[in-house]
Design a protein around this motif. Structure first.
Motif, PDB file in Angstrom:
ATOM      1  N   VAL A  94      32.261  29.868  13.353  1.00 52.79           N
ATOM      2  CA  VAL A  94      31.884  30.231  14.722  1.00 52.79           C
ATOM      3  C   VAL A  94      32.793  29.531  15.730  1.00 52.79           C
ATOM      4  N   PHE A  99      33.709  30.379  19.755  1.00 52.46           N
ATOM      5  CA  PHE A  99      32.398  30.093  20.332  1.00 52.46           C
ATOM      6  C   PHE A  99      31.834  28.758  19.851  1.00 52.46           C
ATOM      7  N   SER A 101      30.449  26.532  21.375  1.00 54.00           N
ATOM      8  CA  SER A 101      29.136  26.196  21.943  1.00 54.00           C
ATOM      9  C   SER A 101      27.999  26.776  21.111  1.00 54.00           C
ATOM     10  N   SER A 102      28.317  27.555  20.089  1.00 61.02           N
ATOM     11  CA  SER A 102      27.330  27.975  19.088  1.00 61.02           C
ATOM     12  C   SER A 102      27.727  27.443  17.712  1.00 61.02           C
ATOM     13  N   LEU A 104      28.046  25.855  14.167  1.00 67.90           N
ATOM     14  CA  LEU A 104      27.002  25.787  13.132  1.00 67.90           C
ATOM     15  C   LEU A 104      26.428  24.377  13.016  1.00 67.90           C
ATOM     16  N   GLY A 286      27.172  33.086  28.918  1.00 65.85           N
ATOM     17  CA  GLY A 286      26.312  32.186  28.173  1.00 65.85           C
ATOM     18  C   GLY A 286      26.863  30.782  28.256  1.00 65.85           C
ATOM     19  N   VAL A 287      26.455  29.984  27.286  1.00 64.26           N
ATOM     20  CA  VAL A 287      26.887  28.589  27.240  1.00 64.26           C
ATOM     21  C   VAL A 287      28.396  28.562  26.992  1.00 64.26           C
ATOM     22  N   ALA A 288      29.141  28.052  27.950  1.00 62.76           N
ATOM     23  CA  ALA A 288      30.603  28.161  27.879  1.00 62.76           C
ATOM     24  C   ALA A 288      31.166  27.348  26.716  1.00 62.76           C
ATOM     25  N   PRO A 289      32.012  27.968  25.899  1.00 59.92           N
ATOM     26  CA  PRO A 289      32.665  27.233  24.804  1.00 59.92           C
ATOM     27  C   PRO A 289      33.860  26.447  25.350  1.00 59.92           C
TER      28      PRO A 289
ATOM     29  N   ILE B 231      26.111  34.728   9.476  1.00 58.97           N
ATOM     30  CA  ILE B 231      26.385  34.560  10.900  1.00 58.97           C
ATOM     31  C   ILE B 231      26.033  35.814  11.693  1.00 58.97           C
ATOM     32  N   ARG B 254      26.138  38.232  15.808  1.00 60.66           N
ATOM     33  CA  ARG B 254      26.775  36.921  15.673  1.00 60.66           C
ATOM     34  C   ARG B 254      26.981  36.279  17.050  1.00 60.66           C
ATOM     35  N   PRO B 255      27.153  34.953  17.112  1.00 60.44           N
ATOM     36  CA  PRO B 255      27.473  34.319  18.394  1.00 60.44           C
ATOM     37  C   PRO B 255      28.744  34.938  18.985  1.00 60.44           C
ATOM     38  N   GLY B 256      28.665  35.292  20.241  1.00 62.30           N
ATOM     39  CA  GLY B 256      29.808  35.923  20.896  1.00 62.30           C
ATOM     40  C   GLY B 256      29.949  37.397  20.573  1.00 62.30           C
ATOM     41  N   LEU B 276      20.145  35.481  24.730  1.00 63.38           N
ATOM     42  CA  LEU B 276      21.475  36.039  24.979  1.00 63.38           C
ATOM     43  C   LEU B 276      22.406  34.933  25.473  1.00 63.38           C
ATOM     44  N   PHE B 277      21.897  34.104  26.377  1.00 64.83           N
ATOM     45  CA  PHE B 277      22.696  33.028  26.965  1.00 64.83           C
ATOM     46  C   PHE B 277      23.102  32.017  25.887  1.00 64.83           C
ATOM     47  N   SER B 278      22.135  31.624  25.056  1.00 64.93           N
ATOM     48  CA  SER B 278      22.405  30.614  24.025  1.00 64.93           C
ATOM     49  C   SER B 278      23.463  31.091  23.048  1.00 64.93           C
ATOM     50  N   ASN B 279      23.475  32.379  22.818  1.00 64.34           N
ATOM     51  CA  ASN B 279      24.277  32.951  21.746  1.00 64.34           C
ATOM     52  C   ASN B 279      25.554  33.611  22.264  1.00 64.34           C
ATOM     53  N   ASN B 280      25.750  33.558  23.588  1.00 63.18           N
ATOM     54  CA  ASN B 280      26.899  34.239  24.191  1.00 63.18           C
ATOM     55  C   ASN B 280      26.980  35.711  23.791  1.00 63.18           C
ATOM     56  N   THR B 281      25.800  36.323  23.673  1.00 66.11           N
ATOM     57  CA  THR B 281      25.758  37.733  23.307  1.00 66.11           C
ATOM     58  C   THR B 281      26.176  38.601  24.493  1.00 66.11           C
TER      59      THR B 281
END
Lengths: 340, 340
Positions: A94, A99, A101-102, A104, A286-289, B231, B254-256, B276-281
């Motif tokens: 990931v 990403f 910020s996600s 594993l 989302g949470v910026a990587p 993932i 998957r994330p992103g 959605l925010f947590s996962n950068n979906t």
């Protein structure tokens, strides 16, 4: 060492706590050179997010590696490092896909509004700044790579901002201003800043905003649309995280356009799907990587091509951390840098 | 002429109504060759969407132009045409940018589960099929370009499905199956179909699905993730429109990754933003701009490279329109084609 603890809304204290210790071979202990207060820290400070028990604060920092575990290979004791605002291994699938910020193995620090901070995945979370490029003047700019500039960049990046893009930015806090700078850096030709604050309007213009819109709500959206042929901009960058700011974005963007959102969702976590569906609005963010972005952004910071640290309009010693929170809460400061 | 009218939930009738007349110079009247019942028609039929007063039904059709207003230039009387499921001018800035389903002059037909239909922007909404390529066997395939195949393609397109993409599809109705076919056509290397229905599973495989997942909810999401390194897939195509189906998509990607959603939001218009925010979906999709896609998709339909009309597993005369609705409602048919 001294560290910041939030006890409850409005109650932030600097306290004596045990020094952090290396716990695994992958850890490092970093002596904090500069940290800052995040807009998201204010959710707890304002009582909008609950603080059930005292908690250590701070997730943005730059510093010098004080000690490192046996398995730490890339980062050396004495290195000047930028810490991503989350802990990641930066090797998993990931992280490699962009990403981190996600990750594993994602984790969070104990709080870096402090003298020392333990970083569980030192080789992952820490980016080393070349020693020969360092200067004290660069510290604020480097610190923004820990969160706000990377987060502003994320909003612009996921919204596909590039040469000639037409952009509006909702939010004039440090992240919103960073998003303006990021959009400008990526080549946007028109950038509308939504702000009512003269000082922030000024910095927005210096960061690249071409237009300022003071109106909000339906009126603000109408004014923004009018600036873009009555149809709206290609991208709206949302940097607040409230239901109102998201609604502002949804109302402003053109059909088929993108909302790049990086405001931590708060006070309105539910999003009405119908207007997005009708308008083919893409919702990305989302949470910026930020860890992934440092390699891309650092050269422009080191060269002075961008000066994202200008969002810090107040600097205080760590001993005045309570005042740092107050200044942010009362919007007397855009963003406060603290030095232990 | 005879036209379909929905009176209330479960009550659909074929009635004698006045023939449509040309009203402006841009109108055309089309004699319907084939029309069909849409999954979205069932929201009213099932009473999930209210039917406050009798309304004419049907928005997907192919037919022959019977008459045209003085300003109609591109479309000729006698042309065999595919009607986009909405009315658009196909010249405005929004249409030209690829989003004709948000045309600045967007409108809807009076209902084409009928013998004749008036098309307000004939030069915009109607795509002409070259006469020398026509055959009766092609009619079902061409009819899918009016909505379902274009809508399935939209889900895949906005989710950036291309060579080697890893995809899961939520929904085994005509749109979900079309999304599978579209993802396959675009080069996806792995396509998971979520379905419990043996007949639909079979068509899904023939359309390009490589795996079938029968489980739903958290269990279904876990199985899907497991199929993609634990993932999740790059893209989840959502083709139902309920809170449950969207949650399935959110949990699986998957994330992103991207959710390409084309199910008309229903029964759960509010979307929880936090996951959605947590996962950068990325959430992309909406009312499919099928008119824009016809130029791209028509050659593959004419050549037989794709056979999207296989989603029609029941054909009835218009006189049996009530049975067409019943067969769809009871899931005895995937999609019903009706011929006046």
């Amino acid at each position: 060492m001294r560290a910041t603890v939030m006890y409850r809304a409005g109650d932030v204290r600097l306290e004596e706590v045990p020094d952090p210790q290396l716990q695994t071979g992958r850890d490092a202990i970093v002596r904090v050179v500069a940290a800052c207060v995040c807009g998201s820290d204010l959710w707890g400070y304002r009582g909008i997010a609950p603080t059930d028990r005292p908690r250590r604060m701070g997730h943005e920092f730059v510093g010098i590696v004080e000690s490192a575990g046996a398995d730490v290979a890339r980062v050396q004791v004495g290195d000047f490092v930028i810490g991503a605002f989350y802990d990641c291994d930066y090797t998993c699938e990931v992280c490699r896909s962009g990403f981190s910020s996600s990750c594993l193995e994602l984790g969070w620090y104990d709080g870096c509004q402090a003298e020392l901070v333990r970083v569980p995945h030192a080789d992952g979370s820490l980016a080393v700044v070349p020693a020969d490029r360092l200067s004290d003047e660069l510290v604020p700019h480097l610190l923004t790579l820990s969160d706000v500039f990377g987060t502003g960049h994320h909003a612009a990046h996921v919204a596909h901002v590039g040469e000639g893009s037409q952009v509006a930015v909702v939010g004039d806090g440090a992240v919103g201003l960073s998003a303006i700078l990021a959009a400008h850096r990526l080549g946007a030709s028109r950038i509308v800043a939504m702000s009512r604050n003269p000082q922030r309007q000024q910095l927005a213009r210096e960061f690249g905003a071409t237009d300022i819109v003071e109106q909000r709500g339906a009126e603000g959206a109408a004014v923004v649309k009018e600036l873009f042929h009555g149809i709206g901009p290609d991208a709206v960058l949302e940097a607040v995280g409230t239901a109102e700011s998201m609604e502002q974005a949804v109302r402003s963007v053109r059909p088929g356009g993108v909302i790049g959102y990086v405001g931590v969702p708060h006070g309105g976590p539910e999003l009405p799907l119908r207007p997005l569906f009708s308008n083919n609005t893409v919702l990305a963010g989302g949470v910026a990587p930020v860890r992934n972005y440092i390699d891309d952004l650092l050269p422009d910071v080191l060269s002075g091509a961008v000066e994202p640290g200008r969002v810090f309009d107040l600097e205080l010693p760590l001993g005045e951390i309570a005042e740092a929170y107050r200044a942010m809460d009362e919007r007397r400061a855009i963003k406060v840098l603290v030095r232990p």
